[in-house]
Motif scaffolding. Structure first.
Motif, mmCIF file in Angstrom:
data_model
loop_
_atom_site.group_PDB
_atom_site.id
_atom_site.type_symbol
_atom_site.label_atom_id
_atom_site.label_comp_id
_atom_site.label_asym_id
_atom_site.label_seq_id
_atom_site.Cartn_x
_atom_site.Cartn_y
_atom_site.Cartn_z
ATOM 1 N N SER A 1 0.823 -1.203 0.000
ATOM 2 C CA SER A 1 0.000 0.000 0.000
ATOM 3 C C SER A 1 0.860 1.258 0.000
ATOM 4 O O SER A 1 2.090 1.191 0.126
ATOM 5 C CB SER A 1 -0.930 0.006 1.224
ATOM 6 O OG SER A 1 -0.183 -0.083 2.419
ATOM 7 N N ASP A 2 0.230 2.416 -0.133
ATOM 8 C CA ASP A 2 0.929 3.696 -0.186
ATOM 9 C C ASP A 2 1.217 4.180 1.232
ATOM 10 O O ASP A 2 0.301 4.490 1.996
ATOM 11 C CB ASP A 2 0.068 4.724 -0.929
ATOM 12 C CG ASP A 2 0.794 6.032 -1.155
ATOM 13 O OD1 ASP A 2 1.936 6.164 -0.685
ATOM 14 O OD2 ASP A 2 0.207 6.929 -1.787
ATOM 15 N N LEU B 1 11.157 16.703 2.124
ATOM 16 C CA LEU B 1 11.787 16.924 0.819
ATOM 17 C C LEU B 1 11.815 15.640 0.013
ATOM 18 O O LEU B 1 11.533 15.644 -1.196
ATOM 19 C CB LEU B 1 13.206 17.466 1.020
ATOM 20 C CG LEU B 1 14.051 17.656 -0.244
ATOM 21 C CD1 LEU B 1 13.364 18.613 -1.217
ATOM 22 C CD2 LEU B 1 15.444 18.163 0.121
ATOM 23 N N ARG B 2 12.142 14.537 0.664
ATOM 24 C CA ARG B 2 12.174 13.240 -0.026
ATOM 25 C C ARG B 2 10.810 12.898 -0.608
ATOM 26 O O ARG B 2 10.700 12.350 -1.709
ATOM 27 C CB ARG B 2 12.617 12.142 0.958
ATOM 28 C CG ARG B 2 12.836 10.785 0.320
ATOM 29 C CD ARG B 2 13.036 9.704 1.361
ATOM 30 N NE ARG B 2 11.807 9.437 2.108
ATOM 31 C CZ ARG B 2 11.669 8.457 3.001
ATOM 32 N NH1 ARG B 2 12.706 7.678 3.284
ATOM 33 N NH2 ARG B 2 10.533 8.280 3.633
ATOM 34 N N ARG B 3 9.743 13.249 0.135
ATOM 35 C CA ARG B 3 8.381 12.971 -0.336
ATOM 36 C C ARG B 3 8.113 13.665 -1.667
ATOM 37 O O ARG B 3 7.448 13.111 -2.550
ATOM 38 C CB ARG B 3 7.366 13.430 0.709
ATOM 39 C CG ARG B 3 5.915 13.272 0.259
ATOM 40 C CD ARG B 3 4.938 13.724 1.311
ATOM 41 N NE ARG B 3 3.571 13.663 0.801
ATOM 42 C CZ ARG B 3 2.497 13.927 1.527
ATOM 43 N NH1 ARG B 3 2.630 14.266 2.794
ATOM 44 N NH2 ARG B 3 1.293 13.857 0.993
ATOM 45 N N LEU B 4 8.639 14.870 -1.834
ATOM 46 C CA LEU B 4 8.440 15.595 -3.081
ATOM 47 C C LEU B 4 9.212 14.958 -4.228
ATOM 48 O O LEU B 4 8.841 15.131 -5.401
ATOM 49 C CB LEU B 4 8.886 17.053 -2.923
ATOM 50 C CG LEU B 4 8.111 17.903 -1.906
ATOM 51 C CD1 LEU B 4 8.712 19.293 -1.823
ATOM 52 C CD2 LEU B 4 6.627 17.977 -2.274
ATOM 53 N N MET B 5 10.280 14.233 -3.905
ATOM 54 C CA MET B 5 11.132 13.644 -4.934
ATOM 55 C C MET B 5 10.638 12.251 -5.347
ATOM 56 O O MET B 5 10.456 11.977 -6.530
ATOM 57 C CB MET B 5 12.577 13.561 -4.433
ATOM 58 C CG MET B 5 13.170 14.915 -4.073
ATOM 59 S SD MET B 5 14.786 14.786 -3.272
ATOM 60 C CE MET B 5 15.827 14.490 -4.678
ATOM 61 N N TYR B 6 10.443 11.361 -4.369
ATOM 62 C CA TYR B 6 10.032 9.993 -4.713
ATOM 63 C C TYR B 6 9.287 9.298 -3.570
ATOM 64 O O TYR B 6 9.191 8.078 -3.559
ATOM 65 C CB TYR B 6 11.249 9.151 -5.129
ATOM 66 C CG TYR B 6 12.373 9.119 -4.110
ATOM 67 C CD1 TYR B 6 12.368 8.210 -3.051
ATOM 68 C CD2 TYR B 6 13.433 10.003 -4.197
ATOM 69 C CE1 TYR B 6 13.378 8.190 -2.112
ATOM 70 C CE2 TYR B 6 14.461 9.985 -3.261
ATOM 71 C CZ TYR B 6 14.425 9.078 -2.227
ATOM 72 O OH TYR B 6 15.438 9.061 -1.293
ATOM 73 N N ARG B 7 8.780 10.083 -2.628
ATOM 74 C CA ARG B 7 8.054 9.573 -1.458
ATOM 75 C C ARG B 7 8.970 8.769 -0.527
ATOM 76 O O ARG B 7 9.318 9.217 0.542
ATOM 77 C CB ARG B 7 6.831 8.742 -1.867
ATOM 78 C CG ARG B 7 5.723 9.580 -2.465
ATOM 79 C CD ARG B 7 4.494 8.757 -2.776
ATOM 80 N NE ARG B 7 3.441 9.610 -3.281
ATOM 81 C CZ ARG B 7 2.285 9.818 -2.671
ATOM 82 N NH1 ARG B 7 2.029 9.223 -1.524
ATOM 83 N NH2 ARG B 7 1.376 10.609 -3.197
ATOM 84 N N HIS B 8 9.363 7.582 -0.964
ATOM 85 C CA HIS B 8 10.258 6.744 -0.148
ATOM 86 C C HIS B 8 10.882 5.695 -1.049
ATOM 87 O O HIS B 8 10.368 5.412 -2.136
ATOM 88 C CB HIS B 8 9.492 6.079 1.009
ATOM 89 C CG HIS B 8 8.306 5.270 0.552
ATOM 90 N ND1 HIS B 8 8.433 4.052 -0.085
ATOM 91 C CD2 HIS B 8 6.968 5.512 0.619
ATOM 92 C CE1 HIS B 8 7.240 3.576 -0.372
ATOM 93 N NE2 HIS B 8 6.324 4.450 0.030
#
Length: 499
Positions: free
Chosen positions: A165-166, A356-363
Motif C-alpha cells: 500500500s501507499d 523533501l524526499r516525499r516531493l522527490m520519490y516519497r520513499h
C-alpha cells in the motif's frame, strides 16, 4: 489464414525457455505483427525454435488465460484485439529537429552538468581479465539463495500488506529497527526512529542535505583529494566548495576549517586515499565543530570492510551535541544495485529531509526495504560481511605484496582495510595515459585526477586500484602488466621497453 512470420530467438542459458518465448511473443503482439492472422501452430513454432511442443503449449495456454491470446477451435491461436493497442497515426520524426531542439534546451539549463568531472565506469568491465575497479562486487560471493528466501518471505500474505500500500513518506518499520539494532549499533550509534531516514544511497542523502542546507552563501569543506560527487552535489546548489588537505591521520585542522559552515569527511576509509582518521584527530575535529558551530557530515564509507579487529568508532557515536550528520549505505556491503542508504541526524533535520524526499520519490521501494530488513534480521547480512572480509583480506594481502614486488615506489600510506589502494605515479607520468595504455592490455584502473579539486596544481598523478571485483589469481599478473605500462611511461622516449 495462417501466419508465415518467421520467429527466431537467441536463447540465454540464464533464463527459462518459457520465459524468453513468452517475452518475445508479447513483444510481437504489442507491435501488431500477427494482426488478425493465426500465430504459428504449437508444432510449427516448436520446430522454428528447436524446443519441445509441450513448452510452446504451456506458453500459449498461459497467454490465453491472461487474455493476450484467443484460442479458436480448429483455427489456432489469435491475438486478442483487446490486448493490442495500435500506435498513434501521427508520429513526429525527431531527427528533423534534433539540432534546433538541442540548442533550445541548452539555453534553458540552469546548471551544465557536462562540466562536472565524474568517475567513469567501463560498462563491459567484467569482460576484462584485470579489472582493478573500485566499488564493483564479486558476484560469486553474493548469497543469492538467502536473498531469494527473503524475497519469498516478503511475498507472504501476512507481510505483503505491509509494503504493497501507499505509505506516503514512511519507511519500513522492520528495516528501521534492524538499522538500529544490527547496523548502527556496530558503529556505536544510538538513534531513535525519528532520527533515521532511509534513502536510495549516500549520493541521495548528500543531495537532500545540499538542497536543505546550502545555497550561494554556504561554504562546504570537502577532503582533497576526495569524493568527486560530494563536490559536484554541493556545488550544484551554489555552495562554495573549499578543499581540505589531508595527512596520515585524516583531515588537517588548519585555517581552511574557519571558512566552512559544513565539513564533509569519510573518516573510516578516506575516499580515495583509504587513510583512517585517528582517534586523536576525530576528537579534535569534534571539539572544533562544537566550539565553532560547524556541522560535520560523516560519510561512513567502507566502514564494514575493516580488517582491524577493533575498528574506530563513528564520529556520530562520539557526538554529544548534534554536530554530526551521519550517512551510510548498504550499497557497497550488500549490493550496489540495491540502492538502500540511510541518514542519521537530529529529528528536526530528519523531519525536513523526509518532507523533501516525499516531493522527490516519497520513499525508497517498500518491497526492497522489507527484503533488506529480513536479510539483516535472519543473520544473512552479518554472515555475508564475514565472507566478504575473508575474501578482501586475502586480496588485500596479495595486492599489497604484488605492489611491493613490482611497484614499490608507487605505494602510499595504506590503512589496513577498505577495498582499494591509492598509488602515486612517478613525476611526469600522466595518469590518464597510464589508464588508457593499461586498458589496451586488459588492465582497468581508475584515474586519480578526478578526486582532486585542482589536479593541475599537483606534481604527481595518482591511480586508485580496487580489488573487490577481480579474481585473486589475476591480481599479480595484472600488477605486472601495470608495472610495465608505468615503466614505459616514465622511461625516456628513446628507450624501448619490450613486453
Amino acid at each position: 489464414m495462417k501466419n508465415d512470420h518467421l520467429i527466431h530467438i537467441n536463447f540465454s542459458p540464464e533464463r527459462s525457455l518459457q520465459e524468453q518465448i513468452r517475452e518475445h511473443l508479447l513483444e510481437k503482439i504489442h507491435q501488431g505483427v500477427f494482426g488478425n492472422k493465426a500465430l504459428p501452430s504449437c508444432r510449427k513454432l516448436a520446430q522454428m525454435l528447436n524446443v519441445s511442443r509441450n513448452t510452446i503449449v504451456l506458453v500459449y495456454e498461459k497467454l490465453v488465460d491472461e487474455g493476450f491470446l484467443i484460442s479458436q477451435q480448429r483455427s489456432g491461436f489469435f491475438t486478442n484485439p483487446d490486448a493490442y493497442i495500435s500506435p498513434l497515426d501521427v508520429m513526429v520524426d525527431s531527427t528533423q529537429t534534433c539540432d534546433q531542439s538541442a540548442q533550445k534546451w541548452t539555453d534553458k539549463f540552469k546548471v551544465d552538468f557536462s562540466e562536472q568531472r565524474n568517475i567513469q565506469k567501463t560498462p563491459d568491465w567484467q569482460s576484462y581479465p584485470y579489472p582493478f575497479l573500485f566499488g564493483q562486487p564479486e558476484d560469486t560471493l553474493f548469497p543469492s539463495n538467502h536473498w531469494r528466501e527473503c524475497v519469498r518471505l516478503a511475498q507472504r500474505k501476512t507481510i505483503i500488506k505491509d509494503w504493497i500500500s501507499d505509505h506516503i513518506d514512511c519507511d519500513d518499520k522492520l528495516l528501521i529497527k534492524q538499522l538500529q539494532t544490527s547496523v548502527l549499533s556496530k558503529r556505536g550509534i544510538s538513534a531513535s526512529q525519528d532520527e533515521i531516514l532511509v534513502t536510495i544511497g549516500t549520493q541521495n542523502s548528500l543531495f537532500l542535505l545540499a538542497q536543505l542546507l546550502t545555497d550561494s552563501g554556504t561554504v562546504v569543506g570537502v577532503e582533497d583529494p576526495g569524493y568527486p560527487d560530494a563536490r559536484n552535489i554541493f556545488s550544484t546548489f551554489g555552495a562554495k566548495v573549499v578543499p581540505l588537505s589531508l595527512d596520515n591521520q585524516g583531515i588537517e585542522l588548519n585555517h581552511n576549517l574557519a571558512l566552512c559552515d559544513y565539513i564533509y569527511t569519510t573518516p573510516s576509509h578516506q575516499v580515495p586515499t583509504n587513510v583512517t582518521m585517528s582517534m586523536e584527530r576525530r576528537t579534535a575535529l569534534l571539539d572544533y565543530a562544537r566550539k565553532n558551530n560547524t556541522i560535520v557530515i560523516e560519510d561512513d564509507y567502507d566502514s564494514e570492510i575493516n580488517l582491524n579487529t577493533k575498528p574506530s568508532p563513528a564520529l556520530k557515536s562520539m557526538d554529544k551535541d548534534g554536530s554530526v550528520i551521519y550517512v551510510g549505505s548498504l550499497s557497497k556491503s550488500l549490493s550496489p544495485g540495491l540502492r538502500i542508504g540511510f541518514m542519521v541526524a537530529d529529528r528536526t533535520l530528519i523531519n525536513q529531509a523526509r518532507k523533501l524526499r516525499r516531493l522527490m520519490y516519497r520513499h525508497p521501494p517498500a518491497n526492497n526495504q522489507r527484503t533488506s530488513a529480513l536479510f539483516i534480521s535472519l543473520g544473512y547480512y552479518d554472515s555475508y560481511l564475514a565472507k566478504i572480509r575473508r575474501s578482501y583480506t586475502d586480496k588485500w594481502t596479495i595486492l599489497r605484496q604484488s605492489l611491493e614486488r613490482h611497484l614499490p615506489d608507487c605505494i602510499t600510506n595504506q590503512t589496513l582495510g577498505g577495498s582499494a589502494f591509492w598509488l602515486k605515479l612517478p613525476a611526469g607520468v600522466s595518469g590518464p595515459d597510464v589508464v588508457r595504455d593499461a586498458m589496451k592490455l586488459g588492465v582497468l584502473v581508475e584515474d586519480g585526477d578526478l578526486h582532486f579539486h585542482s589536479p593541475e596544481q599537483h606534481e604527481h598523478h595518482y591511480l586508485r586500484l580496487g580489488f573487490s571485483g577481480i579474481c585473486a589469481d589475476n591480481i599479480e599478473p595484472g600488477i605486472m602488466i601495470l608495472a610495465k605500462v608505468i615503466k614505459k611511461a616514465s622511461a625516456p622516449t628513446t628507450t624501448k621497453i619490450w613486453y
